[in-house]
Scaffold this active site. Structure first.
Site, PDB file in Angstrom:
ATOM      1  N   GLN A 100       0.834  -1.201   0.000  1.00  0.00           N
ATOM      2  CA  GLN A 100       0.000   0.000   0.000  1.00  0.00           C
ATOM      3  C   GLN A 100       0.870   1.253   0.000  1.00  0.00           C
ATOM      4  OE1 GLN A 100      -2.377   1.639   3.426  1.00  0.00           O
ATOM      5  NE2 GLN A 100      -4.089   0.821   2.235  1.00  0.00           N
ATOM      6  N   TYR A 170      -6.003  10.912   4.374  1.00  0.00           N
ATOM      7  CA  TYR A 170      -4.627  11.112   3.924  1.00  0.00           C
ATOM      8  C   TYR A 170      -4.614  11.950   2.647  1.00  0.00           C
ATOM      9  CZ  TYR A 170      -3.709   7.674   7.536  1.00  0.00           C
ATOM     10  OH  TYR A 170      -3.655   7.027   8.745  1.00  0.00           O
ATOM     11  N   ARG A 320      -8.315  -6.038  11.916  1.00  0.00           N
ATOM     12  CA  ARG A 320      -8.184  -6.399  13.326  1.00  0.00           C
ATOM     13  C   ARG A 320      -8.447  -7.888  13.602  1.00  0.00           C
ATOM     14  NH1 ARG A 320     -11.911  -1.857  15.879  1.00  0.00           N
ATOM     15  NH2 ARG A 320     -12.941  -2.170  13.870  1.00  0.00           N
ATOM     16  N   CYS A 342     -11.968 -11.389  17.532  1.00  0.00           N
ATOM     17  CA  CYS A 342     -11.696  -9.970  17.749  1.00  0.00           C
ATOM     18  C   CYS A 342     -12.892  -9.296  18.426  1.00  0.00           C
ATOM     19  CB  CYS A 342     -11.413  -9.287  16.419  1.00  0.00           C
ATOM     20  SG  CYS A 342     -11.176  -7.503  16.526  1.00  0.00           S
TER      21      CYS A 342
END
Length: 374
Positions: A100, A170, A320, A342
């Site tokens: 990424q 971002y 996660r 999780c």
């Protein structure tokens, strides 16, 4: 009928199933961004666990695009040996790994990067630690070119694909959002202009890697923020990417300033709370021809499998759950379809800041308790 464990292709990349490990910062690189053996072991563990595609934590394409400690860098050729060792480790375990690419823009600090952060406009908004400096047109072109250079390196080092990070507030997302993009030139104003930097970065990446190498994008379907990127504008961006040949779109939502609708929501303890980005992903899927991935709160096999069966998305992505259970894909494929373990507490990120890498603190406590009891 489509199934979760179908073999599929993204461009020329063959994948064993429709499960994707979505990118998450691991905090396992050196201070300069150089990957470590610890990070390679983390990805190898995921590959052994059977996930179809591993997307790395966000890798900064130049030093002022860095945000967190231990973040990976793809800004220099000097990491070649460590990068190749990482991809070879994953491939030995039968895994596929996508790098990424990111520039975090105004979502960093002068303390972190040693200079004033940059953004589309010279503003201070809630998600920015300090006021950012406005990028010049020349600088915008340079950053787009550096996305291409990062992609070139990724291909040379053996990564199987690259993904542009255009989500979560971002830099690319900052250009897309009218909240953070107040420009009046060709990069601001209309959604077509606000898409310009995203498309220029994509074109640079595509030129660097060629037509047969998979190029993905992570795109917010909605910023979940007043004045931010809306679903309608996200659909316009997705269509533009689709027309230009993007190979897959992973749909997320939210920014750090989005209150209880951030990208990593806590306390997901009911099925009603799962798949919170699915309505966004489904709308985008209806608008494009390329494969669409959905990420966000996926925990139950029945929900994940249903999304694929009903063709609401082509792939399902999780982060996660794979921190706590790297072999979750193998467990589900083997017939144990119980809920992912999780609990969405976000405790896994704290060790990345203090202990040199993320891990599930709940699982660690449970394991320690078992040792004590023995």
């Amino acid at each position: 009928m489509r199934k979760l464990f179908d073999e599929t292709k993204i461009n020329h990349l063959l994948l064993p199933n429709r499960l994707v490990r979505s990118a998450t910062w691991e905090g396992m690189c050196e201070a300069d961004g150089r990957p470590t053996k610890k990070l390679a072991a983390c990805y190898a563990n995921l590959a052994r666990g059977g996930v179809g595609l591993i997307i790395t934590g966000y890798a900064f394409i130049r030093p002022d695009g860095r945000q967190l400690p231990g973040q990976m860098g793809i800004h220099t050729d000097s990491f070649a040996a460590e990068m190749r060792a990482l991809t070879e480790t994953v491939h030995r375990e039968g895994g596929k790994v996508c790098l990424q690419l990111v520039h975090v823009g105004g979502q960093t600090s002068s303390k972190t990067i040693g200079r004033q952060p940059v953004a589309p406009s010279a503003i201070k908004v809630e998600q920015f630690p300090e006021e950012a400096a406005e990028l010049s047109v020349k600088e915008i072109g340079e950053i787009a070119a550096q996305f291409g250079e990062g992609a070139r390196r990724a291909k040379e080092y053996g990564f199987n694909a690259v993904q542009l990070h255009a989500s979560h507030g971002y830099l690319i997302n900052q250009f897309l959002s009218p909240l953070t993009n107040r420009r009046s030139d060709a990069y601001g104003g209309s959604i077509e202009n606000r898409c310009r930097f995203l498309l220029e970065a994509y074109w640079r990446v595509r030129k660097a890697v060629g037509s047969e190498f998979p190029v993905l994008v992570k795109l917010n379907g909605d910023d979940n923020l007043a004045g931010g990127l809306s679903l309608d504008d996200a659909i316009t961006a997705a269509r533009a990417l689709d027309e230009e040949g993007i190979d897959a779109i992973e749909v997320s939502g939210g920014t750090p300033a989005s209150g209880d609708r951030t990208p990593v929501r806590q306390g997901i303890d009911s099925r009603e709370q799962e798949a919170y980005n699915l309505p966004l992903a489904y709308r985008i899927k209806q608008a494009v021809s390329c494969p669409v991935m959905v990420v966000g709160g996926l925990r139950s096999f029945e929900i994940v499998e249903g999304i694929i069966r009903r063709e609401e998305a082509d792939y399902v992505a999780m982060a996660r759950p794979f921190i706590r259970e790297p072999a979750l894909a193998k467990r589900w494929a083997g017939g144990d379809e119980s809920h992912a373990r999780c609990i969405s507490c976000n405790g896994c990120f704290k060790p990345g800041l203090k202990s040199g890498g993320i891990y599930c603190v709940v699982d660690r406590i449970e394991q320690e308790s078992k040792r004590v009891s023995l």
